[in-house]
Design an enzyme around this catalytic site. Structure first.
Site, short mmCIF file in Angstrom:
data_model
loop_
_atom_site.label_atom_id
_atom_site.label_comp_id
_atom_site.label_asym_id
_atom_site.label_seq_id
_atom_site.Cartn_x
_atom_site.Cartn_y
_atom_site.Cartn_z
N CYS A 54 0.83 -1.21 0.00
CA CYS A 54 0.00 0.00 0.00
C CYS A 54 0.87 1.26 0.00
O CYS A 54 0.53 2.26 -0.65
CB CYS A 54 -0.94 0.00 1.21
SG CYS A 54 -2.03 -1.42 1.28
C1 BEZ Z 1 0.53 -4.60 1.97
O1 BEZ Z 1 0.11 -3.59 1.43
O2 BEZ Z 1 1.68 -4.99 1.80
C2 BEZ Z 1 -0.36 -5.39 2.89
C3 BEZ Z 1 -1.68 -5.02 3.06
C4 BEZ Z 1 -2.49 -5.74 3.92
C5 BEZ Z 1 -1.99 -6.82 4.61
C6 BEZ Z 1 -0.65 -7.18 4.43
C7 BEZ Z 1 0.15 -6.46 3.58
#
Ligand code: BEZ
Length: 211
Positions: A45
């Site tokens: 994200c």
């Molecule tokens: C990520 O954006 O890497 C992520 C999002 C939710 C859970 C785990 C990782």
């Protein structure tokens, strides 16, 4: 509720990192890219929101406003934006919506069973100036989205809205386009500079110029 292409994008009022806003009023007749992410302070994200921040000029050039959303709190979003800017080298100017009650996530069907009952998936909605949904995309948690593809779709939508053409597989701006099947070849030749007929239904023409 499932949102289909052509549906009106649900309006909402929410607290965001850019203040409280109402989606339709904030759009104010622009195109918008509304996208959700699963959680703040997570790696994929962070790269996605940093990429969006770095594309600010590209969105603006196309008359498009970006807006992100997750079920995290406004305090969480505010704490995270510094990390995003430090990572990507661009300030996060677009709003990040806080949706802790999951009302917007529910209206847009951004929470999927099996993908974490309490978090949004990686949804994207391209919304046109008339507030109609023109593209939906859903990516899994482990896969970051391709923001070049979003710009490409925006270019294609804006082109195909103003000219009777469609874009072929893997089209990139400036490449030849497909004459709408609604136009006869005779009418297409009257309308476009050049028409190459491959079959009665597949006719190429150079990309019509803007304006
Ligand atoms: C990520 O954006 O890497 C992520 C999002 C939710 C859970 C785990 C990782």
């Amino acid at each position: 509720m499932t949102i289909r292409l052509g549906d009106e994008a649900p309006d909402f009022t929410a607290d965001t990192t850019a203040g409280t806003l109402s989606f339709h009023a904030w759009k104010d007749g622009s195109w918008a890219v509304l996208f959700s992410h699963p959680a703040d302070f997570t790696p994929v994200c962070t790269t996605e929101l940093a990429r969006t921040a770095s594309l600010a000029a590209e969105f603006e050039r196309r008359g498009v406003k970006a807006i992100a959303l997750s079920v995290d709190s406004l305090d969480s979003h505010r704490g995270w934006v510094g990390d995003i800017a430090a990572f990507g080298g661009a300030t996060v100017e677009f709003p990040i919506v806080a949706d802790p009650a999951r009302e917007i996530a529910t209206a847009y069907d951004m929470i999927h069973p099996g993908e974490g009952e309490t978090s949004t998936v990686r949804s994207v909605f391209i919304v046109d100036p008339a507030n109609r949904v023109r593209l939906t995309l859903t990516y899994p948690k482990s896969v970051g989205r391709n923001f070049d593809e979003l710009l490409r779709v925006l270019d294609a939508l804006q082109l195909t809205d103003r000219a009777a053409v469609s874009t072929p597989a893997d089209w990139q701006p400036g490449q030849r386009v497909i004459v709408s099947p609604a136009l006869s070849t005779v009418d297409a030749r009257a309308r476009f500079d050049e028409v190459e007929e491959v079959t009665s239904y597949l006719r190429w023409t150079p990309q019509p110029s803007a304006g």
